[in-house]
Design an enzyme around this catalytic site. Structure first.
Site, PDB file in Angstrom:
ATOM      1  N   HIS A 307       0.853  -1.190   0.000  1.00 45.08           N
ATOM      2  CA  HIS A 307       0.000   0.000   0.000  1.00 45.08           C
ATOM      3  C   HIS A 307       0.878   1.225   0.000  1.00 45.08           C
ATOM      4  O   HIS A 307       1.940   1.223   0.633  1.00 45.08           O
ATOM      5  CB  HIS A 307      -0.930   0.001   1.230  1.00 45.08           C
ATOM      6  CG  HIS A 307      -2.091   0.912   1.042  1.00 45.08           C
ATOM      7  ND1 HIS A 307      -2.008   2.251   1.326  1.00 45.08           N
ATOM      8  CD2 HIS A 307      -3.329   0.684   0.563  1.00 45.08           C
ATOM      9  CE1 HIS A 307      -3.176   2.801   1.034  1.00 45.08           C
ATOM     10  NE2 HIS A 307      -3.995   1.887   0.566  1.00 45.08           N
ATOM     11  N   ASP A 364      -8.065  -5.028  -0.110  1.00 45.25           N
ATOM     12  CA  ASP A 364      -8.575  -5.728  -1.291  1.00 45.25           C
ATOM     13  C   ASP A 364      -8.186  -7.192  -1.335  1.00 45.25           C
ATOM     14  O   ASP A 364      -8.719  -7.955  -2.122  1.00 45.25           O
ATOM     15  CB  ASP A 364      -8.098  -5.017  -2.561  1.00 45.25           C
ATOM     16  CG  ASP A 364      -8.888  -3.748  -2.775  1.00 45.25           C
ATOM     17  OD1 ASP A 364     -10.040  -3.715  -2.321  1.00 45.25           O
ATOM     18  OD2 ASP A 364      -8.360  -2.802  -3.374  1.00 45.25           O
TER      19      ASP A 364
END
Ligand code: CMC
Length: 428
Positions: A307, A364
């Site tokens: 991320h 996700d």
């Protein structure tokens, strides 16, 4: 005395003001830097550039903190409804009972879309990706509600546009799916809550009602809350940039949906399931795929890992991981994709490459598994993300207008040819 940063350039010393946020975040204000020095700052991908001041979402990537308007994501995901969170993001505080009732009934009143829009759907081929359809349909709303064209017209009109958009999103999203399987559209039922209504429009048939499973609607409510805002990410920055030109809200959100679509952003949830399926069909050798992800000559990356801002853990992933286990247990689902996901997670978390780069599973990684379990088709995953992110995008757009932020217009360092003369085509 207020804090300043000093910079030496060409023998001159310059002082730059330091801005401090409410959580003690620090920034050097360079807005007048070019004017004073002739220099710009360069930061590809805006990795270390604050584009705005915002009071909506606080995120601390090192400590894994995410708060909407000061409320921890863990508390909101556990207790709130998605509409409560939407209200909180939009208007700054949680609604009281009367405010909530009014907001909910306004959203319910606007769930229908104009009948003429159905004809647009029919023109799309059945294999059209629902993100392409959704983005176009949201932009098309501006052609039906022309009073939205001037975002500054009045705050009542602005609210009406916002409520319409939040209300019509599930209808347009579900219809994008129905259209892809060439099934008749199902109209919204306004006695349902936001999540139930979406599930009803996705799964009911004119011949058969759909009984909404509370396990499914609860899981969906949680997922939408976890995605509702994430400060200045790629799609939100797109929304702010497009909106800063005073484009209308529908066009602005349509641009945000397009930005979300890519596999490095919202499209990752679809890419995760496709990756797990690929590994499964390839025999399930997780080590082989981890090796591929580490190989710099191989473009393969572990989707759902890493991320831009979370470098320790993604707090949304922690919540969703638990929810994922609960949903699968409660629904009695035994999914081989989940076994591969768990193996992959274990191998990667123990691997030096991933440890050294602080690469952890992100939201996700798990959201796709839940969506799959509750029957959402793979190419609708990113549409689900868009539905969740909608109140965040709108809140950021609203804040930008209220703060009178200037039009977004970055600078560049030009690296092309120097001045050269045009040569006529016949002489080349
Ligand atoms: N698999 C393998 N290596 C990776 C991965 C990955 N998923 N992510 C980053 N790396 C490596 C990358 O190759 C680089 O290595 P090196 O330093 O040796 O060159 C290092 O880690 C840093 O990566 P980066 O690309 O500079 O990091 P970034 O902050 O620019 O990118 C990211 C962040 C999310 C785009 C990236 O981690 C990625 O592509 N992840 C997979 C896609 C994904 O899951 N996206 C969803 C993000 S969460 C939803 C959302 O909020 O949008």
């Amino acid at each position: 005395m207020s804090e300043v940063a000093k910079i030496e350039l060409g023998g001159e010393s310059y002082e730059l003001p330091v801005i401090t946020g409410s959580e003690n975040e620090k920034a050097i204000d360079i807005s007048k830097f070019r004017q004073e020095t002739g220099y710009v700052t360069l930061d590809s991908g805006y990795k270390n550039t604050g584009a705005t001041k915002s009071a909506i979402t606080f995120l601390n990537g090192e400590e894994g903190i995410l708060r909407y308007r000061g409320y921890p994501i863990e508390q909101l995901a556990e207790n709130a409804t998605f509409l409560e969170v939407a209200y909180l993001l939009l208007y700054g505080d949680l609604p009281n009972k009367d405010e909530y009732k009014l907001f909910e009934s306004s959203i319910n009143r606007h769930t229908l879309v104009h009948e003429d829009m159905k004809r647009f759907f029919e023109a799309y081929p059945s294999q059209a990706h629902p993100m392409g359809v959704l983005s176009s349909m949201i932009c098309s709303l501006s052609t039906f509600y022309t009073e939205s064209l001037d975002p500054y017209r009045s705050s009542d009109l602005k609210d009406l546009t916002i409520h319409r958009l939040i209300a019509k999103m599930p209808t347009l999203a579900a219809w994008a799916y129905k259209n892809s399987i060439r099934h008749p559209f199902i109209y919204p039922k306004n006695e349902y809550g936001y999540c139930e209504n979406f599930l009803h429009m996705m799964y009911a048939m004119p011949t058969e009602d759909y009984k909404v499973d509370p396990i499914v609607s609860t899981a969906l409510n949680k997922l939408l809350i976890l995605h509702a805002d994430h400060e200045q990410n790629c799609s939100t920055s797109t929304v702010r940039i497009v909106g800063s030109s005073q484009a209308n809200l529908y066009a602005t959100i349509s641009a945000g949906i397009s930005a979300l679509w890519g596999p490095l952003h919202g499209g990752a949830n679809q890419a995760v399931i496709e990756m797990l399926q690929q590994i499964h069909h390839d025999g399930g050798d997780v080590d082989k795929w981890v090796k591929k992800a580490k190989d710099k000559n191989d473009p393969f990356r572990l989707m759902g890992f890493g991320h831009r801002v979370y470098k320790n853990f993604d707090p949304r992933a922690n919540i969703i991981k638990k929810s994922c286990d609960d949903v699968l247990n409660q629904m009695g689902i035994n999914d081989p994709m989940l076994d591969i996901a768990k193996k992959l997670e274990k191998v990667a978390l123990e691997d030096e490459y991933f440890k050294a780069r602080n690469l952890y599973p992100n939201v996700d990684f798990y959201s796709g598994i839940i969506y799959k379990a509750i029957g959402i088709p793979t190419d609708m995953f990113t549409v689900m993300f868009a539905m969740g992110r909608l109140p965040g995008w709108i809140s950021q757009w609203k804040e930008m207008l209220e703060n009178n932020d200037p039009i977004g217009r970055p600078r560049q360092i030009y690296t092309g040819h120097k001045n050269r003369d045009y040569v006529k085509l016949e002489d080349r």
